[in-house]
Design a protein around this motif. Structure first.
Motif, PDB file in Angstrom:
ATOM      1  N   ILE A 230       0.864  -1.178   0.000  1.00  0.00           N
ATOM      2  CA  ILE A 230       0.000   0.000   0.000  1.00  0.00           C
ATOM      3  C   ILE A 230       0.902   1.231   0.000  1.00  0.00           C
ATOM      4  N   ILE A 231       0.758   2.067  -1.017  1.00  0.00           N
ATOM      5  CA  ILE A 231       1.650   3.210  -1.186  1.00  0.00           C
ATOM      6  C   ILE A 231       0.820   4.481  -1.288  1.00  0.00           C
ATOM      7  N   GLY A 232       1.053   5.416  -0.383  1.00  0.00           N
ATOM      8  CA  GLY A 232       0.349   6.691  -0.457  1.00  0.00           C
ATOM      9  C   GLY A 232      -0.288   7.056   0.865  1.00  0.00           C
ATOM     10  N   ILE A 254       2.245  -7.830   4.088  1.00  0.00           N
ATOM     11  CA  ILE A 254       1.705  -6.523   3.725  1.00  0.00           C
ATOM     12  C   ILE A 254       2.689  -5.430   4.127  1.00  0.00           C
ATOM     13  N   LYS A 255       3.012  -4.557   3.178  1.00  0.00           N
ATOM     14  CA  LYS A 255       3.888  -3.423   3.431  1.00  0.00           C
ATOM     15  C   LYS A 255       3.120  -2.122   3.177  1.00  0.00           C
ATOM     16  N   VAL A 256       3.437  -1.100   3.981  1.00  0.00           N
ATOM     17  CA  VAL A 256       2.771   0.197   3.852  1.00  0.00           C
ATOM     18  C   VAL A 256       3.826   1.291   3.839  1.00  0.00           C
ATOM     19  N   SER A 257       3.664   2.255   2.947  1.00  0.00           N
ATOM     20  CA  SER A 257       4.533   3.433   2.959  1.00  0.00           C
ATOM     21  C   SER A 257       3.701   4.649   2.618  1.00  0.00           C
ATOM     22  N   PRO A 258       4.058   5.827   3.149  1.00  0.00           N
ATOM     23  CA  PRO A 258       3.329   7.060   2.813  1.00  0.00           C
ATOM     24  C   PRO A 258       3.666   7.525   1.407  1.00  0.00           C
ATOM     25  N   TRP A 259       3.212   8.722   1.070  1.00  0.00           N
ATOM     26  CA  TRP A 259       3.396   9.295  -0.263  1.00  0.00           C
ATOM     27  C   TRP A 259       4.841   9.219  -0.716  1.00  0.00           C
ATOM     28  N   ILE A 260       5.045   8.852  -1.987  1.00  0.00           N
ATOM     29  CA  ILE A 260       6.379   8.859  -2.594  1.00  0.00           C
ATOM     30  C   ILE A 260       6.295   9.639  -3.916  1.00  0.00           C
ATOM     31  N   ASP A 261       7.432  10.040  -4.453  1.00  0.00           N
ATOM     32  CA  ASP A 261       7.406  10.850  -5.672  1.00  0.00           C
ATOM     33  C   ASP A 261       7.020   9.997  -6.878  1.00  0.00           C
ATOM     34  N   ARG A 262       6.748  10.670  -8.004  1.00  0.00           N
ATOM     35  CA  ARG A 262       6.181   9.993  -9.166  1.00  0.00           C
ATOM     36  C   ARG A 262       7.128   8.949  -9.755  1.00  0.00           C
ATOM     37  N   GLU A 263       8.413   9.247  -9.814  1.00  0.00           N
ATOM     38  CA  GLU A 263       9.350   8.294 -10.400  1.00  0.00           C
ATOM     39  C   GLU A 263       9.437   7.026  -9.573  1.00  0.00           C
TER      40      GLU A 263
END
Length: 368
Positions: A230-232, A254-263
């Motif tokens: 889950i990314i964002g 299950i892995k979770v990360s907050p917002w990341i850049d477009r690339e």
């Protein structure tokens, strides 16, 4: 003919939202198609800035355009109680002010907006307005009833159901969201049975249902056969999901990360196998009208797609490539996952049809 466009919005920039990204992405491709764009927006957050270099860096673009950060001395964002009320009051007052001070009686230029009140005040003074409509609301119903039949106003709707809801509009087209084929591509290093969800985990202060999906990984079959990333979302939302994952003892799956850049987001999608579309049925926009940016990014990244069975998802282009599952039904989710096969690659014509390049050309043809 020299084409120019004033893009006037109540959004602010930079922001980690799909809506702000959609705005900048569309501007990027309008510029690439020889449209001179000026962006006007309120400086209503601490991080708000009209510094083009900061915006270019944040959104990872090289295109240059004029930016005008307009003072915002209204309650929205400052008063914590009754936030919806102060949003509507501030939106109305700021829109009236910018039209009066910056664009009074301007009937020569073209204006593009997603703001009801900006569209209303510009339309009523005879300006040439293109209003992009993403959802319904009481304010929008009010505004469109009063400007929908005006000769100087054109409407863009994100899907057919939204278009049908506003039949009183005289000049209108349907244009779904699109993605950037130069950024989102497939990789030969796809991880088998890896599912990805890209985007905010909450919308309109409501959960999209990600928490329920996470709880399903207590199921032995899902644990043994699939991973979920889950990314964002905000750091706070990500921490809440991480806590839930730890309590369920499914951190290995299950892995979770907050917002990341477009690339980085594009790289993550290129390596995944399956894209997940999930939303809440409690909001009409999510249930009936949404055209998720992530869907088009999934397609260009050649992911198989599994989606909750909502009318909005059924209305998407190339929906025959989606496998649908019943909302809130773990057994059906697993059943549909088993039905997924490697997604057929889009043809070059299909890729072009969902590209921002194609959308920009359609916008230009409609506007001018």
């Amino acid at each position: 003919m020299i084409k120019s466009l004033n893009y006037v919005t109540y959004q602010t920039f930079p922001a980690e939202t799909a809506n702000s990204l959609q705005t900048i992405s569309n501007i990027k491709y309008l510029i690439r198609n020889d449209v001179s764009v000026s962006l006007y927006f309120p400086l209503r957050d601490k991080q708000s800035t009209a510094d083009i270099k900061i915006l270019q860096n944040f959104y990872q673009i090289t295109e240059t355009f004029k930016t005008f950060g307009i003072k915002h001395g209204y309650p929205h964002g400052r008063i914590k109680f009754l936030p919806k009320l102060w949003f509507h009051v501030s939106h109305f007052l700021w829109s009236r002010s910018i039209v009066k001070k910056n664009f009074k009686d301007d009937k020569n230029n073209y204006f593009f907006t997603r703001s009801d009140w900006i569209a209303f005040f510009l339309a009523k003074q005879g300006s040439r307005v293109i209003f992009e409509c993403h959802q319904t609301s009481k304010v929008r119903n009010f505004v469109i009833k009063r400007i929908g039949s005006l000769e100087n106003v054109k409407f863009i709707f994100l899907n057919e159901k939204l278009h049908e809801n506003y039949k009183e509009t005289k000049q209108s087209i349907v244009l779904h969201n699109s993605a950037d084929p130069s950024l989102f591509k497939s990789s030969e290093n796809k991880k088998n049975n890896s599912i990805v969800f890209l985007g905010n985990t909450n919308r309109f202060n409501q959960s999209r249902g990600i928490g329920e999906i996470i709880s399903w990984w207590s199921d032995k079959y899902l644990k043994e056969n699939y991973t979920l990333e889950i990314i964002g979302g905000t750091k706070q939302d990500s921490e809440k999901l991480k806590n839930a994952i730890q309590k369920l003892n499914v951190s290995d799956y299950i892995k979770v990360s907050p917002w990341i850049d477009r690339e980085e987001a594009a790289r993550k999608l290129s390596e995944a196998a399956i894209g997940l579309l999930i939303n809440s049925p409690d909001n009409n926009h999510s249930y009936l009208y949404t055209s998720p940016l992530k869907y088009f990014e999934y397609l260009l990244s050649e992911l198989s797609i599994i989606a909750v069975d909502f009318p909005s998802h059924r209305s998407l282009p190339f929906n025959e490539k989606i496998v649908f599952f019943k909302n809130g039904n773990k057994e059906d989710f697993i059943k549909r996952l088993k039905m997924l096969k490697s997604s057929e690659q889009l043809s070059e014509d299909e890729k072009y049809a969902i590209s921002l390049e194609s959308r920009a050309k359609n916008l230009i043809d409609f506007i001018y």
